[in-house]
Design a protein around this motif. Structure first.
Motif, short mmCIF file in Angstrom:
data_model
loop_
_atom_site.label_atom_id
_atom_site.label_comp_id
_atom_site.label_asym_id
_atom_site.label_seq_id
_atom_site.Cartn_x
_atom_site.Cartn_y
_atom_site.Cartn_z
N GLY A 198 26.74 15.11 23.73
CA GLY A 198 26.37 15.88 24.91
C GLY A 198 25.86 15.02 26.05
N VAL A 199 25.00 14.06 25.73
CA VAL A 199 24.46 13.18 26.78
C VAL A 199 25.56 12.33 27.39
CG1 VAL A 199 22.91 11.25 27.23
CG2 VAL A 199 22.14 13.15 25.80
N PHE A 204 29.68 11.54 32.07
CA PHE A 204 31.05 11.57 32.57
C PHE A 204 31.23 12.69 33.59
CE2 PHE A 204 32.20 9.19 28.61
CZ PHE A 204 32.75 8.09 29.26
N ILE A 205 30.53 13.80 33.40
CA ILE A 205 30.57 14.87 34.40
C ILE A 205 30.00 14.38 35.72
CG2 ILE A 205 29.56 17.12 35.00
CD1 ILE A 205 29.72 17.86 32.03
N LYS A 206 28.98 13.53 35.64
CA LYS A 206 28.35 12.97 36.84
C LYS A 206 29.10 11.77 37.39
CE LYS A 206 24.88 15.82 36.99
NZ LYS A 206 24.74 16.77 38.11
N LEU A 294 31.55 21.82 27.52
CA LEU A 294 31.27 22.39 26.19
C LEU A 294 30.36 21.48 25.38
CD1 LEU A 294 34.70 23.86 24.97
CD2 LEU A 294 32.68 25.10 25.80
N MET A 295 30.56 20.17 25.52
CA MET A 295 29.74 19.22 24.78
C MET A 295 28.28 19.26 25.22
SD MET A 295 32.36 15.98 24.76
CE MET A 295 33.98 16.11 23.99
N VAL A 296 28.08 19.41 26.52
CA VAL A 296 26.71 19.48 27.03
C VAL A 296 26.05 20.79 26.59
CG1 VAL A 296 25.28 19.57 29.10
CG2 VAL A 296 27.24 18.00 29.00
#
Length: 384
Positions: A198-199, A204-206, A294-296
């Motif tokens: 999740g982290v 990667f989202i950022k 989803l992972m976060v």
């Protein structure tokens, strides 16, 4: 509510909060061992940076977890003097082993590891982390041995109106202990894997520039989750025959939503992690936003399942505190309900505060990301 009901609520609150800290500690220290072993073997800077970054988060959680553990111990003395009087000779033995052998050694080894960066031979420094991990799991070993006695009392003899320890080896071969310990070990690995996943996905989202760093972390997290979660589910189902033989009423006494939600979360994590494995090839997953979100979102799921597991295990054996020997209502201290209510409010408020502090410090460390280069002084030193 009666004094017994309030004491039960307080025990459930303090134990559940503390257990969440323990799971993340056990999961992260295992993955740290893998990271630092890779660094010791390859001397690749990325593995050292991974150890330092995830180690910083581990130390934060460990430090706050110690405080929650101390608060949890207070409620034993305040609310459950009947347990100490009746079964303290047996129940207290594994607790003493946990404190004297596991906890103090774990803290010592961890302290040496924190301040040993750049000051020790890399193999000696790695050995300290191995010892930290071993003593951490030793701590869980003795706690689960004590809890196993409450679930299925063995190794005792009745001396007047109290229990005396008669066979220490029986405590260590108690089927309710050995099966549950395996379950807890895989639960901690699942928590660690999901947290790493999740982290890393968050970064990667950022649009992180640390692509190689978090690619490696993401892979480790997904693979750990994919391997540990099916084993976790298997270890859970393996306990059903034991429960059926030793506590046949547990499935009826425990809240019906607890077991079902725990299994549902486990199956969800297994399915998602295995579906993600092919996406790790050629970094496909880090270019797809939906799986990353989803992972976060999935970070709280194994923690939630752990709470459901404790509810099923502890509530299901009621009305017994020591199954078949000591009823919960007979173990409560002779304290007025208003005093227990006051301590419940104080302890619950303290735990909420500690949880918020833990979340804030971990979130800050996560947002900060890994150091560009190893610092001359260990960044693992946390000022609380």
């Amino acid at each position: 509510m009666s004094a017994a009901d309030l004491a039960r609520v307080q025990f459930a609150t303090t134990t559940s909060f503390h257990f969440l800290f323990v799971l993340l500690t056990l999961g992260l220290v295992t993955l740290l061992v893998i990271m630092q072993t890779r660094y010791a073997l390859t001397r690749a800077p990325v593995h050292e940076r991974m150890t330092r970054f995830w180690g910083r988060i581990y130390v934060i959680n460990y430090a706050l977890g110690i405080v929650t553990g101390i608060v949890m111990e207070f409620q034993f003395g305040l609310n459950w003097s009947g347990l100490a009087t009746y079964a303290g000779d047996v129940f207290g033995a594994p607790l003493a082993m946990e404190t004297l052998i596991a906890f103090f050694l774990e803290s010592t080894f961890l302290g040496l590891w924190i301040f040993g960066w750049g000051r020790m031979n890399r193999w000696l420094h790695l050995a300290l982390l191995y010892l930290t991990a071993l003593t951490a799991f030793a701590s869980a070993f003795w706690i689960m041995a004590a809890n196993g006695f409450l679930q299925h009392p063995v190794g005792y003899r009745l001396d007047g109106n109290v229990l005396r320890l008669d066979d220490f080896s029986a405590l260590l071969t108690n089927p309710t202990f050995t099966a549950a310990l395996t379950h807890v070990v895989f639960a901690s690995l699942t928590v660690g894997g999901v947290f790493l996943t999740g982290v890393s996905a968050y970064h990667f989202i950022k649009r992180t520039t640390e692509v190689d760093f978090f690619r490696r972390s993401l892979r480790m997290g997904v693979v750990t989750t994919a391997l540990a979660t099916p084993s976790l589910i298997g270890a859970g189902f393996a306990q059903f025959p034991i429960i059926g033989n030793l506590q046949p009423g547990k499935f009826e006494n425990a809240p019906g939503w607890a077991l079902g939600f725990m299994i549902l979360i486990g199956m969800t994590l297994t399915t998602v992690s295995w579906l993600t494995l092919p996406l790790l090839i050629k970094d496909a997953v880090i270019r797809m936003r939906f799986p990353l979100y989803l992972m976060v979102i999935g970070i709280p799921l194994p923690f939630t399942a752990a709470i459901f597991g404790w509810v099923f295990r502890e509530v299901g054996r009621q009305p017994w505190l020591v199954y078949g020997l000591l009823r919960t209502e007979d173990a409560v201290s002779h304290v007025d309900a208003s005093q227990i209510l006051l301590s419940l409010i104080v302890f619950s408020s303290l735990f909420v505060m500690l949880a918020c502090v833990d979340w804030a410090l971990i979130a800050r460390a996560v947002r900060r990301g890994p150091d560009v280069a190893p610092a001359p002084v260990s960044p693992l030193v946390v000022t609380l």
